[in-house]
Design a protein around this motif. Structure first.
Motif, mmCIF file in Angstrom:
data_model
loop_
_atom_site.group_PDB
_atom_site.id
_atom_site.type_symbol
_atom_site.label_atom_id
_atom_site.label_comp_id
_atom_site.label_asym_id
_atom_site.label_seq_id
_atom_site.Cartn_x
_atom_site.Cartn_y
_atom_site.Cartn_z
ATOM 1 N N GLY A 127 66.565 79.909 25.350
ATOM 2 C CA GLY A 127 67.508 80.977 25.061
ATOM 3 C C GLY A 127 68.280 81.401 26.280
ATOM 4 O O GLY A 127 67.847 81.248 27.417
ATOM 5 N N ASP A 128 69.453 81.948 26.056
ATOM 6 C CA ASP A 128 70.296 82.430 27.146
ATOM 7 C C ASP A 128 69.866 83.840 27.489
ATOM 8 O O ASP A 128 70.300 84.812 26.893
ATOM 9 N N ASN A 129 68.949 83.927 28.511
ATOM 10 C CA ASN A 129 68.410 85.227 28.905
ATOM 11 C C ASN A 129 69.227 85.917 29.980
ATOM 12 O O ASN A 129 68.847 86.958 30.473
ATOM 13 N N ARG A 130 70.320 85.292 30.352
ATOM 14 C CA ARG A 130 71.096 85.867 31.447
ATOM 15 C C ARG A 130 71.764 87.164 31.012
ATOM 16 O O ARG A 130 72.301 87.275 29.917
ATOM 17 N N GLU A 131 71.754 88.131 31.906
ATOM 18 C CA GLU A 131 72.425 89.395 31.658
ATOM 19 C C GLU A 131 73.583 89.497 32.630
ATOM 20 O O GLU A 131 73.523 89.021 33.747
ATOM 21 N N GLY A 132 74.619 90.147 32.198
ATOM 22 C CA GLY A 132 75.843 90.139 32.972
ATOM 23 C C GLY A 132 75.695 90.533 34.414
ATOM 24 O O GLY A 132 76.312 89.954 35.296
ATOM 25 N N ASP A 133 74.854 91.549 34.696
ATOM 26 C CA ASP A 133 74.729 92.019 36.067
ATOM 27 C C ASP A 133 73.574 91.367 36.804
ATOM 28 O O ASP A 133 73.410 91.569 38.002
ATOM 29 N N ASP A 134 72.727 90.601 36.093
ATOM 30 C CA ASP A 134 71.543 90.034 36.720
ATOM 31 C C ASP A 134 71.842 88.653 37.248
ATOM 32 O O ASP A 134 71.207 87.664 36.880
ATOM 33 N N ARG A 135 72.793 88.543 38.132
ATOM 34 C CA ARG A 135 73.173 87.284 38.700
ATOM 35 C C ARG A 135 72.907 87.301 40.196
ATOM 36 O O ARG A 135 72.789 88.348 40.837
ATOM 37 N N GLU A 136 72.869 86.127 40.771
ATOM 38 C CA GLU A 136 72.460 86.021 42.168
ATOM 39 C C GLU A 136 73.542 85.330 42.988
ATOM 40 O O GLU A 136 73.280 84.636 43.963
ATOM 41 N N GLY A 137 74.776 85.458 42.582
ATOM 42 C CA GLY A 137 75.853 84.852 43.338
ATOM 43 C C GLY A 137 75.760 83.338 43.376
ATOM 44 O O GLY A 137 76.100 82.724 44.375
ATOM 45 N N GLY A 138 75.326 82.706 42.281
ATOM 46 C CA GLY A 138 75.260 81.249 42.222
ATOM 47 C C GLY A 138 74.020 80.659 42.824
ATOM 48 O O GLY A 138 73.870 79.445 42.881
ATOM 49 N N ARG A 139 73.071 81.448 43.309
ATOM 50 C CA ARG A 139 71.854 80.918 43.920
ATOM 51 C C ARG A 139 70.651 81.390 43.153
ATOM 52 O O ARG A 139 69.543 81.065 43.513
ATOM 53 N N HIS A 145 59.873 91.900 42.579
ATOM 54 C CA HIS A 145 61.218 92.346 42.250
ATOM 55 C C HIS A 145 62.103 92.197 43.485
ATOM 56 O O HIS A 145 61.665 92.459 44.611
ATOM 57 N N LYS A 146 63.345 91.808 43.262
ATOM 58 C CA LYS A 146 64.331 91.832 44.334
ATOM 59 C C LYS A 146 65.642 92.342 43.758
ATOM 60 O O LYS A 146 66.192 91.776 42.813
ATOM 61 N N ARG A 147 66.108 93.437 44.348
ATOM 62 C CA ARG A 147 67.353 94.052 43.906
ATOM 63 C C ARG A 147 68.372 94.034 45.031
ATOM 64 O O ARG A 147 68.035 94.225 46.197
ATOM 65 N N TYR A 148 69.613 93.767 44.651
ATOM 66 C CA TYR A 148 70.736 93.873 45.565
ATOM 67 C C TYR A 148 71.643 94.977 45.024
ATOM 68 O O TYR A 148 72.492 94.737 44.164
ATOM 69 N N GLY A 149 71.420 96.200 45.493
ATOM 70 C CA GLY A 149 72.176 97.306 44.934
ATOM 71 C C GLY A 149 71.809 97.503 43.473
ATOM 72 O O GLY A 149 70.643 97.669 43.125
ATOM 73 N N ARG A 150 72.801 97.423 42.591
ATOM 74 C CA ARG A 150 72.563 97.609 41.168
ATOM 75 C C ARG A 150 72.151 96.310 40.483
ATOM 76 O O ARG A 150 71.739 96.326 39.323
ATOM 77 N N ARG A 151 72.259 95.198 41.163
ATOM 78 C CA ARG A 151 71.918 93.903 40.570
ATOM 79 C C ARG A 151 70.465 93.553 40.858
ATOM 80 O O ARG A 151 69.995 93.721 41.982
ATOM 81 N N THR A 152 69.778 93.082 39.853
ATOM 82 C CA THR A 152 68.396 92.649 40.015
ATOM 83 C C THR A 152 68.351 91.136 39.959
ATOM 84 O O THR A 152 68.708 90.529 38.947
ATOM 85 N N ALA A 153 67.914 90.520 41.055
ATOM 86 C CA ALA A 153 67.857 89.058 41.133
ATOM 87 C C ALA A 153 66.533 88.512 40.618
ATOM 88 O O ALA A 153 66.495 87.418 40.054
ATOM 89 N N LEU A 154 65.431 89.267 40.820
ATOM 90 C CA LEU A 154 64.113 88.831 40.359
ATOM 91 C C LEU A 154 63.442 89.975 39.623
ATOM 92 O O LEU A 154 63.431 91.118 40.100
ATOM 93 N N HIS A 155 62.871 89.656 38.460
ATOM 94 C CA HIS A 155 62.250 90.662 37.604
ATOM 95 C C HIS A 155 60.754 90.385 37.472
ATOM 96 O O HIS A 155 60.359 89.431 36.799
ATOM 97 N N ALA A 156 59.912 91.190 38.095
ATOM 98 C CA ALA A 156 58.460 91.120 37.905
ATOM 99 C C ALA A 156 57.943 89.688 37.913
ATOM 100 O O ALA A 156 57.198 89.264 37.033
ATOM 101 N N LEU A 157 58.310 88.948 38.940
ATOM 102 C CA LEU A 157 57.991 87.520 39.008
ATOM 103 C C LEU A 157 56.535 87.314 39.420
ATOM 104 O O LEU A 157 56.072 87.865 40.409
ATOM 105 N N ASP A 158 55.823 86.511 38.631
ATOM 106 C CA ASP A 158 54.461 86.086 38.965
ATOM 107 C C ASP A 158 54.478 84.574 39.157
ATOM 108 O O ASP A 158 54.984 83.841 38.298
#
Length: 314
Positions: free
Chosen positions: A302-314, A11-24
């Motif tokens: 599918g479009d799994n993107r969530e509004g706050d789960d973005r990584e600033g274009g990276r 997991h990697k979180r930047y404040g309230r934003r989560t960039a990586l979710h339980a990545l294996d």
């Protein structure tokens, strides 16, 4: 055999934003592993975590059998890295810059041997290493970045969008370099949004979307190449009939007729029915191309993107 890269529940979180979710993520030694996905998917965050440029919020990371947070310079010397945003400046020539890198890159042989390899790579990639780095074009700076990553024959290469700014002929040479290091037993983790590059280079692929791996396997099994855009030009008199024939086909969508006998469409799946449907007409022009990777990923998984789960274009 220990995996070259072993990531568990990252997991990697930047404040309230989560960039990586339980990545294996597991990468076998001596393989080329492709990490692909649209911009903002989490590719660069993943790579920077492997290099201890950033720290995970939770989860475990092992690179070449070690924790990057504790491996220090000794571990980093075993890795060749090309960042997604490469910045090379200064009055020093390419040769001088690479000579400096050779002193800190954990050479497997003598410094002279490493620099000899650097010169050979410079010739292959077509970059003038006698020129000051600051005077080089973006593409030539990218070539210098590739040379510094490959020249000391590291156990692991981590390459983030490595062909950015390179022309097609140099991209082809880069792919040859990747095949050579794989044959030598080195491991490559290649992050890219260029589908054709991954198709040609990678043994296995993971598709990353919104910080999650949504698919993993070989390119063929993921069907990433099964979506194509087509453009066909026929006689004006036939255009309406061709349009009707294509619209009736399963897997053909978005049939449009801009005019002058031109039709465009998107095909998902086998292309043979499309070819047979237009074969009875006189075709003056036919173009088949893959869409960009983002469209391929989002259409298939599918479009799994969530509004706050973005990584600033990276």
């Amino acid at each position: 055999m220990t995996d070259a890269i072993d990531v568990r529940a990252l997991h990697k979180r930047y404040g309230r934003r989560t960039a990586l979710h339980a990545l294996d993520l597991q990468v076998r030694p001596g393989s080329v592993f492709g990490l692909i996905g649209p911009n903002g998917a989490g590719k660069t965050t993943t790579l920077r975590t492997l290099l201890d440029v950033i720290r995970p919020s939770s989860g475990t990371v092992r690179v070449l059998g070690e924790d990057p947070r504790r491996g220090g310079p000794d571990l980093r010397r075993r890795i060749g890295y090309v960042p997604g945003e490469l910045h090379l400046e200064g009055r020093a020539s390419g040769h001088r810059l690479l000579s400096f890198y050779a002193e800190v890159s954990g050479m497997t042989g003598s410094k002279d041997a490493v620099l000899r390899t650097a010169r050979e790579l410079g010739d292959r990639l077509g970059v003038d290493l006698d020129r000051p780095v600051r005077t080089l074009s973006k593409g030539n700076k990218q070539k210098v970045g590739l040379i510094q990553a490959f020249m000391h024959r590291p156990e692991l290469l981590i390459l983030d969008e490595p062909t950015s700014g390179l022309d097609p002929l140099v991209q082809r040479e880069f792919l040859a370099m990747v095949r050579e290091v794989r044959e030598a037993g080195q491991t490559v983790l290649l992050s890219s949004h260029v589908l054709s590059e991954i198709q040609q280079a990678a043994d296995e692929v993971a598709v990353l979307a919104a910080g999650r791996i949504v698919a993993e396997g070989d390119v063929a099994s993921l069907r990433l190449g099964s979506i194509r855009r087509v453009r066909v030009r026929v006689d004006d008199a036939d255009a309406a009939e061709v349009s009707a024939a294509l619209t009736a086909l399963a897997g053909v969508e978005g049939v449009e007729a801009p005019g002058r006998g031109l039709l465009t469409a998107t095909i998902e799946g086998a292309i043979d029915p499309f070819v047979k449907a237009i074969s009875r007409f006189e075709v003056h022009e036919l173009t088949v191309e893959e869409p960009d990777l983002e469209e391929s990923v989002l259409r298939l998984y599918g479009d799994n993107r969530e509004g706050d789960d973005r990584e600033g274009g990276r």
